[in-house]
Design a protein around this motif. Structure first.
Motif, PDB file in Angstrom:
ATOM      1  N   LEU A  88     -20.650  16.169  35.372  1.00 52.29           N
ATOM      2  CA  LEU A  88     -19.786  15.638  34.212  1.00 52.29           C
ATOM      3  C   LEU A  88     -18.399  15.806  34.421  1.00 52.29           C
ATOM      4  O   LEU A  88     -17.990  17.002  35.021  1.00 52.29           O
ATOM      5  CB  LEU A  88     -20.453  15.916  33.009  1.00 52.29           C
ATOM      6  N   PRO A  89     -17.495  15.198  34.089  1.00 54.24           N
ATOM      7  CA  PRO A  89     -16.013  15.339  34.222  1.00 54.24           C
ATOM      8  C   PRO A  89     -15.207  16.532  33.487  1.00 54.24           C
ATOM      9  O   PRO A  89     -15.719  16.801  32.121  1.00 54.24           O
ATOM     10  CB  PRO A  89     -15.452  13.987  33.906  1.00 54.24           C
ATOM     11  N   VAL A  90     -14.274  17.088  33.933  1.00 57.17           N
ATOM     12  CA  VAL A  90     -13.323  18.021  33.163  1.00 57.17           C
ATOM     13  C   VAL A  90     -11.916  17.714  33.047  1.00 57.17           C
ATOM     14  O   VAL A  90     -11.328  17.445  31.929  1.00 57.17           O
ATOM     15  CB  VAL A  90     -13.494  19.650  34.085  1.00 57.17           C
ATOM     16  N   ASP A  91     -11.391  17.274  34.036  1.00 56.86           N
ATOM     17  CA  ASP A  91      -9.971  17.028  34.112  1.00 56.86           C
ATOM     18  C   ASP A  91      -9.445  16.097  33.058  1.00 56.86           C
ATOM     19  O   ASP A  91      -8.529  16.394  32.453  1.00 56.86           O
ATOM     20  CB  ASP A  91      -9.295  16.721  35.594  1.00 56.86           C
ATOM     21  N   PRO A  92     -10.004  14.995  32.619  1.00 55.11           N
ATOM     22  CA  PRO A  92      -9.313  14.088  31.632  1.00 55.11           C
ATOM     23  C   PRO A  92      -9.423  14.623  30.217  1.00 55.11           C
ATOM     24  O   PRO A  92      -9.073  14.067  29.678  1.00 55.11           O
ATOM     25  CB  PRO A  92     -10.364  12.890  31.884  1.00 55.11           C
ATOM     26  N   PHE A  93     -10.178  15.788  30.083  1.00 57.46           N
ATOM     27  CA  PHE A  93     -10.195  16.151  28.850  1.00 57.46           C
ATOM     28  C   PHE A  93      -9.441  17.536  28.474  1.00 57.46           C
ATOM     29  O   PHE A  93      -9.336  18.044  27.579  1.00 57.46           O
ATOM     30  CB  PHE A  93     -11.646  16.653  28.730  1.00 57.46           C
ATOM     31  N   ARG A  94      -8.586  17.853  29.604  1.00 58.35           N
ATOM     32  CA  ARG A  94      -7.921  18.863  29.589  1.00 58.35           C
ATOM     33  C   ARG A  94      -6.810  18.899  28.599  1.00 58.35           C
ATOM     34  O   ARG A  94      -6.603  19.811  27.644  1.00 58.35           O
ATOM     35  CB  ARG A  94      -7.295  19.274  30.856  1.00 58.35           C
ATOM     36  N   GLU A  95      -6.130  17.706  28.616  1.00 59.75           N
ATOM     37  CA  GLU A  95      -4.852  17.566  27.799  1.00 59.75           C
ATOM     38  C   GLU A  95      -5.011  17.749  26.127  1.00 59.75           C
ATOM     39  O   GLU A  95      -4.601  18.378  25.616  1.00 59.75           O
ATOM     40  CB  GLU A  95      -4.534  16.153  27.913  1.00 59.75           C
ATOM     41  N   ALA A  96      -6.360  17.191  26.131  1.00 58.49           N
ATOM     42  CA  ALA A  96      -6.897  17.415  24.370  1.00 58.49           C
ATOM     43  C   ALA A  96      -6.891  18.699  23.927  1.00 58.49           C
ATOM     44  O   ALA A  96      -6.584  18.839  22.838  1.00 58.49           O
ATOM     45  CB  ALA A  96      -8.139  16.356  24.056  1.00 58.49           C
ATOM     46  N   CYS A  97      -7.187  19.524  24.918  1.00 59.77           N
ATOM     47  CA  CYS A  97      -7.436  20.996  24.523  1.00 59.77           C
ATOM     48  C   CYS A  97      -6.327  21.778  24.333  1.00 59.77           C
ATOM     49  O   CYS A  97      -6.091  22.689  23.605  1.00 59.77           O
ATOM     50  CB  CYS A  97      -8.353  21.733  25.607  1.00 59.77           C
ATOM     51  N   ARG A  98      -5.210  21.006  24.732  1.00 67.33           N
ATOM     52  CA  ARG A  98      -3.865  21.900  24.825  1.00 67.33           C
ATOM     53  C   ARG A  98      -3.131  21.349  23.712  1.00 67.33           C
ATOM     54  O   ARG A  98      -2.042  21.557  23.170  1.00 67.33           O
ATOM     55  CB  ARG A  98      -2.905  21.489  25.865  1.00 67.33           C
ATOM     56  N   LYS A  99      -3.847  20.333  22.601  1.00 67.75           N
ATOM     57  CA  LYS A  99      -3.005  19.851  21.754  1.00 67.75           C
ATOM     58  C   LYS A  99      -3.245  20.608  20.249  1.00 67.75           C
ATOM     59  O   LYS A  99      -4.222  20.956  19.757  1.00 67.75           O
ATOM     60  CB  LYS A  99      -3.518  18.377  21.129  1.00 67.75           C
ATOM     61  N   SER A 100      -2.285  21.310  19.881  1.00 67.48           N
ATOM     62  CA  SER A 100      -1.931  22.107  18.426  1.00 67.48           C
ATOM     63  C   SER A 100      -0.485  22.348  18.232  1.00 67.48           C
ATOM     64  O   SER A 100       0.259  22.229  19.175  1.00 67.48           O
ATOM     65  CB  SER A 100      -2.697  23.572  18.928  1.00 67.48           C
TER      66      SER A 100
END
Ligand code: BES
Ligand code: ZN
Ligand code: ZN
Length: 484
Positions: A400-412
């Protein structure tokens, strides 16, 4: 007990004989019997049909189990497991398996014997648990299983036994309830295992974990009255190689969700939230017993996820061991909080590759169901090697994919990361968060939330823990050792 013999006299053998048959391929001593049997039973030769024949004259064995092999062009390891599972159900007391009659499945005698031993060892697993009444299953004794094979297969038997035992130890750990399997019990088990295997180890208590600065891990522990433990085992058997692979297991010994409380229907079963930890302990046990020429660490951040006035709440911000800060939006996304610190610790202590095994998200169950482990990586070559190991072990994984989901983890608004970006694709959100802490170190994440347990009896044993990924992890190192 498993043993082997070069040959036997089929007419004089007294134990149960286990014989593979195909319509065009019946071993000659059994031809007259099979000819008679097939008149009564059409499915005799069908794949995985087991027919018990009780001898009248000529033979001295207790029984013959005829095992239909079907007529497939290619057989998989699952086919062999299916057959062994059926054979096991027909075994009573001592038995003798004529390995060459199973050659249609594979010509590799050692492989057949290893996998038959392993599978029978897995299928016969039972968790005694805390039932005061004995059940029939527990009383079933296997007797001695003798493989008749043209070559010495004692190493194959030993390997099969090691793999089954290590997997079954993992299952035992996972099946224990929360009140019997705390971070302290898990750490004691790991220490005893290390002593038994002669491994270097260090178990950190709460004060020592605080000194390491594992703020994310400690945050999860805040709501529990039981101390956390950081477990670190070291297996070194390739001094010339700077490569060290850290096997990191999620060790949440109970997950209530914390203040982001789980509904009662999804809370039951959360004693298994340390299945990743149990899997890496099973893996290192087998790796050490097989004396594989590799360097492996086990790292487990063990804690409960409970509630008290000390517990974390959504909106809290924690400082991880790496120094990066994390805003907690959901206290039920606790696994990643424990794992990011375990990852940082492993890297700081010399790991050059990382594999984490975790019951991380319900999302992976939505994506892949209950029979396929979710695989994630930052290094495709590493993943390919792992995928091959999974295939050879008969454990299904799907990337399953990882990279397209990184950005959202950094949102705070207040921290470097948030621990729960949303519900859509949250298996990948969990993975992406871990990837951010693995950074450039080759890393594989295995989400076993779906595959670590079964609700009902299945091919390889009873309902409960499966010990998933133990055998694949061992296989990875075995395959790599063959390249040295
Ligand atoms: N331990 C659970 C994941 C889980 C779910 C394991 C089902 C086994 C079976 C994990 O800590 C969790 O609660 N994950 C949340 C993540 C969410 C809050 C982003 C989930 O899956 O709902
Ligand atoms: Zn949770
Ligand atoms: Zn959890």
């Amino acid at each position: 007990m498993f043993t082997w013999k070069k040959e036997i006299d089929v007419y004089r053998e007294t134990a149960t004989l286990v014989v593979g048959i195909q319509e065009q391929n019946v071993p000659s001593p059994f031809l007259p019997i099979v000819d008679k049997l097939k008149e009564k039973k059409d499915q005799l030769f069908d794949f995985a049909t087991v027919t018990e024949w009780l001898p009248i004259d000529g033979f001295q064995c207790r029984a013959v189990l005829f095992v239909g092999l079907g007529n497939k062009e290619k057989y998989t390891i699952k086919d062999l497991q299916t057959i062994c599972s059926k054979i096991y159900k027909g075994l009573k007391d001592d038995s003798v398996i004529l390995v060459d009659t199973f050659y249609p499945l594979s010509q590799d005698t050692a492989w057949l014997v290893e996998k038959m031993t392993e599978t029978i060892g897995l299928v016969r697993y039972t968790f005694r648990g805390y039932k005061t009444k004995k059940t029939e299953d527990l009383e079933k004794t296997l007797g001695t299983v003798t493989f008749v094979a043209p070559e010495d297969v004692s190493a194959a038997i030993e390997s099969g036994v090691i793999l089954a035992e290590a997997t079954n130890h993992t299952r035992d750990l996972v099946n224990e309830p929360r009140n019997k399997m705390t971070p302290l019990t898990l750490a004691d088990y790991a220490r005893d295992l290390a002593l038994q295997l002669g491994l270097e180890f260090k178990i950190f208590d709460k004060k020592e974990i605080e000194a390491l600065g594992m703020g994310a891990f400690l945050a999860v522990n805040q709501g529990s009255s039981i101390e956390p433990r950081l477990i670190h085992l070291k297996y070194r058997n390739r001094p010339s190689d700077p490569q060290v692979t850290a096997l990191i297991g999620k060790g949440v010994t109970y997950d209530t969700g914390g203040y982001s409380l789980k509904p009662r229907t999804s809370m039951a079963g959360m004693k298994t939230d340390m299945a990743g930890a149990a899997a890496v302990l099973g893996a290192i046990e087998a790796i050490a017993k097989k004396k594989l020429p590799v360097n492996v660490d086990v790292v487990i951040a063990a804690t409960e996820n409970l509630i008290s006035s000390e517990a974390i709440v959504p909106d809290d911000v924690v400082v991880s061991m790496s120094g990066k800060t994390i805003e907690i939006l959901n206290t039920d996304a606790e696994g990643r909080l424990t794992l990011v610190d375990a990852i940082t610790y492993a890297k700081k202590n010399g790991a050059t590759r990382l594999i984490d095994v975790a019951t991380l998200t319900g999302g992976v169950i939505t994506a892949l169901g209950l029979d396929i482990t979710g695989g994630f990586t930052n290094n495709q070559d590493f993943y390919k090697a792992f995928e091959e190991a999974a295939k050879q072990s008969g454990e299904d994984i799907w990337q399953l994919p990882v990279d397209p989901f990184r950005e959202a983890c950094r949102k705070s608004d207040v921290a470097d990361y948030n621990n729960s970006p949303g519900r859509e694709g949250h298996a990948s959100f969990g993975a992406a968060m871990l990837a951010e802490f693995a950074e450039d170190t080759p890393w594989i994440h295995l989400d076993i939330a779906g595959t670590s347990g079964k609700r009902s009896d299945y091919l390889l044993g009873p309902a409960g823990a499966t010990g998933v990924m133990v055998r694949t992890l061992v296989k990875l190192f075995e395959l790599e050792s063959q390249l040295f």
